[in-house]
Design an enzyme around this catalytic site. Structure first.
Site, PDB file in Angstrom:
ATOM      1  CB  CYS A   2      -0.817   0.048   1.279  1.00  8.25           C
ATOM      2  SG  CYS A   2      -1.704  -1.479   1.594  1.00  8.25           S
ATOM      3  NE  ARG A  27       4.122   1.899  -1.538  1.00  6.49           N
ATOM      4  CZ  ARG A  27       5.350   1.434  -1.431  1.00  6.49           C
ATOM      5  NH1 ARG A  27       6.268   1.821  -2.279  1.00  6.49           N
ATOM      6  NH2 ARG A  27       5.679   0.588  -0.480  1.00  6.49           N
ATOM      7  CD1 TRP A  74      -2.925  -4.623  -5.033  1.00  6.60           C
ATOM      8  CD2 TRP A  74      -1.822  -5.910  -3.584  1.00  6.60           C
ATOM      9  NE1 TRP A  74      -2.775  -5.864  -5.604  1.00  6.60           N
ATOM     10  CE2 TRP A  74      -2.104  -6.674  -4.740  1.00  6.60           C
ATOM     11  CE3 TRP A  74      -1.142  -6.520  -2.531  1.00  6.60           C
ATOM     12  CZ2 TRP A  74      -1.717  -8.001  -4.869  1.00  6.60           C
ATOM     13  CZ3 TRP A  74      -0.754  -7.840  -2.658  1.00  6.60           C
ATOM     14  CH2 TRP A  74      -1.042  -8.566  -3.831  1.00  6.60           C
ATOM     15  CG  ASN A  98       3.546  -0.573   2.706  1.00  8.37           C
ATOM     16  OD1 ASN A  98       4.660  -0.181   2.401  1.00  8.37           O
ATOM     17  ND2 ASN A  98       3.022  -1.634   2.149  1.00  8.37           N
ATOM     18  N   GLY A  99       2.312  -3.196   4.596  1.00  9.13           N
ATOM     19  CA  GLY A  99       3.056  -4.394   5.006  1.00  9.13           C
ATOM     20  C   GLY A  99       2.100  -5.437   5.550  1.00  9.13           C
ATOM     21  CD  GLU A 478       7.491  -9.234 -20.186  1.00 13.62           C
ATOM     22  OE1 GLU A 478       7.342  -9.930 -19.165  1.00 13.62           O
ATOM     23  OE2 GLU A 478       7.251  -8.014 -20.219  1.00 13.62           O
ATOM     24  CE  LYS A 482       4.136  -6.753 -19.584  1.00 16.39           C
ATOM     25  NZ  LYS A 482       5.325  -6.608 -18.831  1.00 16.39           N
ATOM     26  CD  GLU A 485       1.207  -7.067 -16.396  1.00 14.15           C
ATOM     27  OE1 GLU A 485       1.168  -6.863 -15.185  1.00 14.15           O
ATOM     28  OE2 GLU A 485       2.261  -6.967 -17.051  1.00 14.15           O
ATOM     29  CG  HIS A 501       5.800 -32.745 -25.626  1.00 12.43           C
ATOM     30  ND1 HIS A 501       5.980 -34.092 -25.873  1.00 12.43           N
ATOM     31  CD2 HIS A 501       6.851 -32.109 -26.193  1.00 12.43           C
ATOM     32  CE1 HIS A 501       7.115 -34.263 -26.544  1.00 12.43           C
ATOM     33  NE2 HIS A 501       7.660 -33.067 -26.757  1.00 12.43           N
ATOM     34  CE  LYS A 600       5.726  -0.008 -12.765  1.00  9.96           C
ATOM     35  NZ  LYS A 600       5.807  -0.937 -13.901  1.00  9.96           N
TER      36      LYS A 600
HETATM   37  O1  M6R Z   1       9.412  -4.032  -9.368  1.00 11.25           O
HETATM   38  P1  M6R Z   1       9.806  -5.412  -9.835  1.00 11.25           P
HETATM   39  O2  M6R Z   1      10.538  -5.410 -11.115  1.00 11.25           O
HETATM   40  O3  M6R Z   1      10.528  -6.197  -8.776  1.00 11.25           O
HETATM   41  O4  M6R Z   1       8.412  -6.144 -10.087  1.00 11.25           O
HETATM   42  C1  M6R Z   1       8.356  -7.496 -10.411  1.00 11.25           C
HETATM   43  C2  M6R Z   1       6.984  -7.868 -10.921  1.00 11.25           C
HETATM   44  O5  M6R Z   1       6.012  -7.626  -9.943  1.00 11.25           O
HETATM   45  C3  M6R Z   1       6.615  -7.084 -12.186  1.00 11.25           C
HETATM   46  O6  M6R Z   1       7.549  -7.259 -13.195  1.00 11.25           O
HETATM   47  C4  M6R Z   1       5.224  -7.528 -12.704  1.00 11.25           C
HETATM   48  O7  M6R Z   1       5.280  -8.845 -13.149  1.00 11.25           O
HETATM   49  C5  M6R Z   1       4.751  -6.580 -13.810  1.00 11.25           C
HETATM   50  N1  M6R Z   1       3.397  -6.191 -13.559  1.00 11.25           N
HETATM   51  C6  M6R Z   1       4.803  -7.170 -15.162  1.00 11.25           C
HETATM   52  O8  M6R Z   1       4.381  -6.294 -16.148  1.00 11.25           O
END
Ligand code: M6R
Length: 605
Positions: A2, A27, A74, A98-99, A478, A482, A485, A501, A600
């Site tokens: 958060c 956050r 969050w 936060n935590g 990746e 992308k 998400e 397979h 993020k």
């Molecule tokens: O801040 P970080 O690079 O450690 O974050 C890692 C992942 O949480 C981050 O890459 C996440 O998978 C992204 N939303 C992908 O687009």
């Protein structure tokens, strides 16, 4: 995970708290709230959803005062509803957190047995309840706060305000970030420096266990025994004020920034005119290293996967790669010839930080590749390699990924040379590949209109497969991440050879199969896999070497990418995948920069 903020000023702080919360929304954005201590009361407003909901709510039902705290959430414990939103106010005290409080259940059970009623499902409420009990028992705020935090286990940054103390804020941190700024007629506490960078140019980071007390214009810092301590202040960079620059979303703005930020990152690590790598400037002894352990999460993990193949192929250094959330629970075979390398855009990812600390406890030398150089991961590393991507706001990581790759590629070349695994002409050829990357990215961005057409064709699909071999396997993973998400389409990344397979069972005429096949040693094999998809009616989208006869024979759609080097393929070929995810999501009308359930910076394990 958060974002928290606390402001004390000579004016009404309500609007400033809301504006700072907007900058902390990366956050988490499940709910938002603020509280203000005023005239022997604690006023509180909180609401489900984003900070803009809170702003609208406050326009209709304003509260004002000189000292208050705010939070953007969050959700971890308890649904993302208004009751579970922070602050958590229990008669004499209001808390933002936060935590995670790991022992909240035990503490809650004890309090419930003694007749305390809990309002929310959160772990945070235990903090408010405990402080309130201390206050009822006659303790002053600082003592009540300190007695409470000694009972907490877990990771936290906490800020509290108190009924009857209109100018007092008390905060602490353990594991999660908290910093303060003394600005003109104002004191600000926050989870990050960018969120308050409009107010001043330097901040002071609290260390774990520090307690901060601010009252009117006075700030004091204490250790766990309440002895006064000092911490150094640090200059900070201004938040990117350009906003969207005319773009619809930060994600597309960040995709388009890649030629610039990649130039920046590469020119820091490479001397373009002399074809030399500039890593000698770091006083770090790489000579003994014969193995590297890499750990990260999400997109950063896929950057690590690309780097593993580079370190092994180009520098002849064995790499063990693990997802950060698994790392601590495995036998990693640490030794003094191994280097532990962590990759993180935010530098605050809890799993990555925990993995780093585990490596440190095992006497590892730590190198981190981060975007946020003031982050916890950077601070705890022996060597920090910044990626120079600039602030990344879109939750979907784009420019950070390619800048992580550019930085890692520079390190690979540096070590390959140090280990004498490449000679001068090989080094020059590899640097040459990197030199051209920014302009090649620019060229690939020109395919945006073609990619929009592909997006239109596939945006109603319920599922998609991305497949690649060798250098493009991490990209397949990746690309799928992308797409899922931000568009919420289920997507899987697989090794092309694995299609037969299992995943081939999914292929029908509705399934888009995105094949990543550059002009490399796997091209012919990839062609066979495309045929397998074609003969089962699948919709093939080829990103890589597109030949005219294939367009006809396999009825595929193609994005022709003319790169074939070890270092440039993963960087250049990730661009069409980012654009595809973006345009599919746009057509589906999702919340691209803040997709549901995500954040993020993931600061919980
Ligand atoms: O801040 P970080 O690079 O450690 O974050 C890692 C992942 O949480 C981050 O890459 C996440 O998978 C992204 N939303 C992908 O687009």
């Amino acid at each position: 995970m958060c974002g928290i903020i606390g402001i004390s000023a000579k004016k009404n702080v309500s609007n400033d708290i809301v504006q700072c919360l907007k900058h902390l929304s990366y956050r988490g954005y499940d709910s938002a709230g603020l509280s203000i201590a005023k005239d022997n009361e604690i006023l509180e407003r909180k609401i489900q959803g984003k900070v803009t909901n809170l702003e609208n709510f406050l326009n209709n039902y304003p509260i004002s005062g000189n000292c208050g705290i705010g939070h953007t959430r969050w959700a971890t414990h308890g649904e993302p509803n208004t009751i579970n939103a922070h602050p958590h106010t229990i008669s004499n005290v209001s808390v933002v957190h936060n935590g995670i409080i790991e022992n909240y259940h035990d503490l809650k059970t004890i309090l419930e047995k003694s007749g305390v009623n809990f309002i929310s499902d959160t772990d945070t409420e235990i903090i408010s309840q405990l402080i309130n009990i201390e206050l009822i028992n006659g303790k002053k705020p600082l003592e009540a706060f300190k007695n409470t935090i000694t009972k907490l286990k877990g990771a936290y940054a906490i800020v509290a305000i108190f009924r009857g103390y209109d100018d007092l804020m008390i905060g602490t941190k353990l594991g999660s970030p908290l910093l303060y700024m003394k600005a003109k007629n104002m004191i600000l506490l926050s989870s990050d420096a960018y969120s308050i960078s409009d107010y001043g140019s330097s901040v002071t980071y609290l260390e774990d266990g520090d307690i901060i007390v601010t009252e009117k214009s006075k700030i004091s810092l204490h250790d766990h025994s309440l002895k006064t301590i000092q911490r150094p202040s640090k200059k900070i960079k201004k938040r990117d004020k350009d906003g969207l620059n005319g773009y619809d979303h930060f994600m597309i703005k960040e995709i388009k920034e890649q030629p610039d930020v990649l130039s920046h990152a590469l020119s820091y690590y490479l001397n373009f005119s002399k074809y030399k790598i500039n890593l000698e400037k770091y006083n770090f002894d790489f000579t003994k290293i014969n193995r590297i352990i890499i750990s990260a999460c999400g997109t950063a993990y896929f950057a690590g996967m690309v780097a593993k193949s580079w370190f092994e192929d180009i520098a002849n250094i064995k790499v063990d790669l693990d997802i950060a959330s698994e790392f601590r629970y495995k036998k990693m075979f640490f030794d003094n010839k191994t280097l532990s390398l962590f990759i993180s855009q935010s530098g605050e990812t809890a799993d990555t930080l925990a993995a780093l600390r585990h490596a440190k406890e095992n006497d590892q030398k730590i190198v981190s590749v981060v975007n946020t150089v003031e982050s916890s991961i950077a601070k705890e590393s022996d060597l920090v390699l910044p990626i120079f991507a600039g602030q990344e706001i879109g939750v979907a990581s784009t420019k950070a990924f390619t800048c992580q790759l550019a930085t890692l590629a520079s390190l690979v070349l540096f070590l390959a040379k140090k280990k004498r695994h490449i000679n001068a002409s090989q080094e020059k050829a590899l640097i040459e590949e990197l030199v051209h990357i920014p302009s090649q990215v620019l060229d690939v961005l020109k395919y945006e209109n073609d990619i929009k057409k592909i997006a239109k064709d596939i945006h109603k699909s319920s599922s998609a497969i991305f497949m690649g071999r060798g250098a493009t396997l991490p990209l397949a993973l990746e690309g799928a991440l992308k797409l899922k998400e931000i568009s919420y389409i289920h997507a899987e990344g697989i090794a092309s050879g694995e299609l037969k397979h299992g995943a081939i069972a999914l292929v029908d005429k509705k399934l888009p199969v995105i094949v990543l096949a550059p002009d490399d040693i796997f091209y012919v094999k990839n062609l066979s896999n495309m045929n397998e998809v074609y003969s089962r009616g699948g919709k093939i989208i080829l990103v890589g070497k597109v030949q005219n006869d294939q367009l006809k024979d396999l009825k595929l759609t193609g994005i022709n990418i003319e790169v074939n080097g070890k270092l440039n393929i993963p960087i250049i070929m990730s661009i069409p995948l980012q654009l595809l995810a973006y345009h599919v999501a746009k057509l589906r009308g999702t919340d691209i920069d803040q997709p549901r359930n995500l954040a993020k910076a993931v600061t919980v394990e």
